[in-house]
Design a protein around this motif. Structure first.
Motif, mmCIF file in Angstrom:
data_model
loop_
_atom_site.group_PDB
_atom_site.id
_atom_site.type_symbol
_atom_site.label_atom_id
_atom_site.label_comp_id
_atom_site.label_asym_id
_atom_site.label_seq_id
_atom_site.Cartn_x
_atom_site.Cartn_y
_atom_site.Cartn_z
ATOM 1 N N MET A 1 0.853 -1.199 0.000
ATOM 2 C CA MET A 1 0.000 0.000 0.000
ATOM 3 C C MET A 1 0.891 1.252 0.000
ATOM 4 S SD MET A 1 -2.449 1.047 3.074
ATOM 5 C CE MET A 1 -4.031 1.632 2.814
ATOM 6 N N PRO A 2 0.756 2.107 -1.008
ATOM 7 C CA PRO A 2 1.627 3.262 -1.101
ATOM 8 C C PRO A 2 1.545 4.139 0.154
ATOM 9 C CG PRO A 2 0.347 2.993 -3.108
ATOM 10 C CD PRO A 2 -0.175 2.011 -2.111
ATOM 11 N N GLY A 3 2.699 4.566 0.625
ATOM 12 C CA GLY A 3 2.734 5.477 1.763
ATOM 13 C C GLY A 3 2.786 4.774 3.093
ATOM 14 N N ARG A 26 9.045 12.422 -2.291
ATOM 15 C CA ARG A 26 8.916 13.512 -3.258
ATOM 16 C C ARG A 26 7.842 13.190 -4.300
ATOM 17 N NH1 ARG A 26 14.305 14.006 -5.889
ATOM 18 N NH2 ARG A 26 15.023 13.720 -3.765
ATOM 19 N N HIS A 27 7.685 11.911 -4.586
ATOM 20 C CA HIS A 27 6.694 11.486 -5.589
ATOM 21 C C HIS A 27 5.467 10.844 -4.938
ATOM 22 C CE1 HIS A 27 9.315 12.369 -9.008
ATOM 23 N NE2 HIS A 27 10.312 11.896 -8.282
ATOM 24 N N GLN A 28 5.280 11.109 -3.659
ATOM 25 C CA GLN A 28 4.112 10.600 -2.906
ATOM 26 C C GLN A 28 3.941 9.083 -3.071
ATOM 27 O OE1 GLN A 28 3.205 13.562 -5.045
ATOM 28 N NE2 GLN A 28 4.120 14.662 -3.327
ATOM 29 N N CYS A 29 5.030 8.349 -3.199
ATOM 30 C CA CYS A 29 4.974 6.874 -3.349
ATOM 31 C C CYS A 29 3.996 6.465 -4.449
ATOM 32 C CB CYS A 29 4.614 6.207 -2.034
ATOM 33 S SG CYS A 29 5.940 6.255 -0.833
ATOM 34 N N ASP A 30 3.950 7.255 -5.508
ATOM 35 C CA ASP A 30 3.016 7.007 -6.615
ATOM 36 C C ASP A 30 3.659 6.041 -7.621
ATOM 37 O OD1 ASP A 30 1.367 7.074 -8.823
ATOM 38 O OD2 ASP A 30 1.207 9.267 -8.887
ATOM 39 N N GLY A 32 2.717 5.247 -10.445
ATOM 40 C CA GLY A 32 2.673 5.809 -11.800
ATOM 41 C C GLY A 32 3.861 6.708 -12.093
ATOM 42 N N MET A 33 4.610 7.036 -11.043
ATOM 43 C CA MET A 33 5.779 7.907 -11.216
ATOM 44 C C MET A 33 7.075 7.094 -11.235
ATOM 45 S SD MET A 33 4.496 10.854 -11.550
ATOM 46 C CE MET A 33 5.891 11.959 -11.349
ATOM 47 N N LEU A 34 6.974 5.797 -11.527
ATOM 48 C CA LEU A 34 8.147 4.927 -11.452
ATOM 49 C C LEU A 34 9.320 5.442 -12.296
ATOM 50 C CD1 LEU A 34 9.598 2.409 -10.506
ATOM 51 C CD2 LEU A 34 8.425 1.114 -12.294
ATOM 52 N N VAL A 35 9.039 5.887 -13.525
ATOM 53 C CA VAL A 35 10.130 6.357 -14.390
ATOM 54 C C VAL A 35 10.802 7.578 -13.755
ATOM 55 C CG1 VAL A 35 10.705 7.352 -16.632
ATOM 56 C CG2 VAL A 35 9.186 5.384 -16.512
ATOM 57 N N ALA A 36 9.991 8.516 -13.270
ATOM 58 C CA ALA A 36 10.558 9.719 -12.631
ATOM 59 C C ALA A 36 11.336 9.342 -11.374
ATOM 60 C CB ALA A 36 9.439 10.707 -12.295
ATOM 61 N N ILE A 37 10.838 8.367 -10.635
ATOM 62 C CA ILE A 37 11.525 7.909 -9.420
ATOM 63 C C ILE A 37 12.878 7.297 -9.794
ATOM 64 C CG2 ILE A 37 11.443 6.130 -7.610
ATOM 65 C CD1 ILE A 37 8.334 6.760 -7.509
ATOM 66 N N SER A 57 11.255 -0.995 -5.140
ATOM 67 C CA SER A 57 10.258 -2.065 -5.244
ATOM 68 C C SER A 57 9.461 -2.182 -3.943
ATOM 69 C CB SER A 57 10.996 -3.368 -5.578
ATOM 70 O OG SER A 57 10.228 -4.480 -5.243
ATOM 71 N N GLN A 58 10.165 -2.206 -2.817
ATOM 72 C CA GLN A 58 9.488 -2.343 -1.528
ATOM 73 C C GLN A 58 8.662 -1.097 -1.204
ATOM 74 O OE1 GLN A 58 12.725 -3.312 1.111
ATOM 75 N NE2 GLN A 58 12.788 -5.451 0.435
ATOM 76 N N GLY A 59 9.234 0.058 -1.490
ATOM 77 C CA GLY A 59 8.561 1.315 -1.164
ATOM 78 C C GLY A 59 7.277 1.513 -1.946
ATOM 79 N N LEU A 60 7.268 1.050 -3.209
ATOM 80 C CA LEU A 60 6.071 1.203 -4.047
ATOM 81 C C LEU A 60 5.183 -0.034 -3.982
ATOM 82 C CD1 LEU A 60 7.562 2.863 -7.279
ATOM 83 C CD2 LEU A 60 6.432 3.990 -5.345
ATOM 84 N N ASP A 61 5.698 -1.084 -3.300
ATOM 85 C CA ASP A 61 4.981 -2.355 -3.200
ATOM 86 C C ASP A 61 4.656 -2.916 -4.585
ATOM 87 O OD1 ASP A 61 3.881 -4.524 -1.929
ATOM 88 O OD2 ASP A 61 1.925 -3.590 -1.595
ATOM 89 N N ILE A 62 5.681 -2.944 -5.420
ATOM 90 C CA ILE A 62 5.546 -3.568 -6.742
ATOM 91 C C ILE A 62 6.688 -4.568 -6.899
ATOM 92 C CG2 ILE A 62 4.348 -1.657 -7.876
ATOM 93 C CD1 ILE A 62 6.976 -0.711 -9.010
ATOM 94 N N PRO A 63 6.506 -5.581 -7.763
ATOM 95 C CA PRO A 63 7.554 -6.597 -7.902
ATOM 96 C C PRO A 63 8.881 -6.000 -8.392
ATOM 97 C CG PRO A 63 5.527 -7.289 -9.003
ATOM 98 C CD PRO A 63 5.356 -5.850 -8.614
ATOM 99 N N LEU A 64 9.972 -6.562 -7.858
ATOM 100 C CA LEU A 64 11.301 -6.105 -8.272
ATOM 101 C C LEU A 64 11.489 -6.318 -9.779
ATOM 102 C CD1 LEU A 64 14.052 -4.987 -7.423
ATOM 103 C CD2 LEU A 64 14.753 -7.318 -6.834
ATOM 104 N N THR A 65 10.892 -7.389 -10.304
ATOM 105 C CA THR A 65 11.019 -7.667 -11.748
ATOM 106 C C THR A 65 10.414 -6.528 -12.577
ATOM 107 O OG1 THR A 65 8.988 -8.963 -11.590
ATOM 108 C CG2 THR A 65 11.068 -10.196 -11.614
ATOM 109 N N GLN A 66 9.353 -5.928 -12.060
ATOM 110 C CA GLN A 66 8.717 -4.802 -12.777
ATOM 111 C C GLN A 66 9.636 -3.583 -12.779
ATOM 112 O OE1 GLN A 66 4.693 -3.948 -11.458
ATOM 113 N NE2 GLN A 66 4.722 -1.935 -12.437
#
Ligand code: FES
Length: 164
Positions: A1-3, A26-30, A32-37, A57-66
């Protein structure tokens, strides 16, 4: 869960965690901002270290492979350490016919690396590009965004040595 990672107890944050947390904040754990992050992460480290990608990956809760998939898709991202100075040699047609390969060979010889590599002292990374829109000035070498036109092999040494 972001944030949600803000609420977690963190006994002693490691430097990579602190840097990435600040970027994620800075990117509100969004997600959708992965590229900017990743852009901000690369600006911080000059490349994308594995431990930083794990933190993202952990901070955004998305797979490391992504995260790796995006990091390796864009040529602007590097998964290997890069030098303080980025050297690009144009191998577009106009530069090629004016001797760009000789210039590239001289730079490789001078730096002791091949294209796509970084010197051991992390001073230079050497890459090639295809036409940077200044064909009339070819062959072109670009160091840290500074164009040097009408390059000759005997100009390589002084040019490289001007970047400490
Ligand atoms: S081919 Fe090198 S600038 Fe166009």
């Amino acid at each position: 869960m972001p944030g949600s990672r803000k609420e977690q107890a963190k006994p002693r944050a490691k430097p990579a965690q602190q840097k990435i947390e600040s970027i994620l904040d800075r990117h509100q754990c969004d997600r959708g901002m992965l590229v900017a992050i990743l852009q901000d992460t690369q600006a911080e480290y000059n490349y994308l270290p594995k431990e930083a990608l794990v933190e993202v990956s952990q901070g955004l809760d998305i797979p490391l492979t992504q995260v790796y998939s995006v990091a390796s898709f864009f040529k602007a991202f590097s998964l290997k350490p890069r030098g303080r100075h980025l050297v690009h040699v144009c191998l577009g047609t106009a530069c090629h016919v004016r001797g760009a390969v000789r210039i590239l060979d001289e730079i490789k010889r001078k730096l002791g690396i091949n294209e796509g590599e970084t010197t051991k002292d992390l001073r230079y990374t050497l890459e090639t590009v295809n036409c940077v829109g200044a064909c009339a000035l070819g062959p072109i070498v670009i160091v840290d965004g500074q164009y040097s036109g009408e390059m000759k092999t005997d100009k390589v040494k002084p040019l490289m040595e001007s970047y400490k």
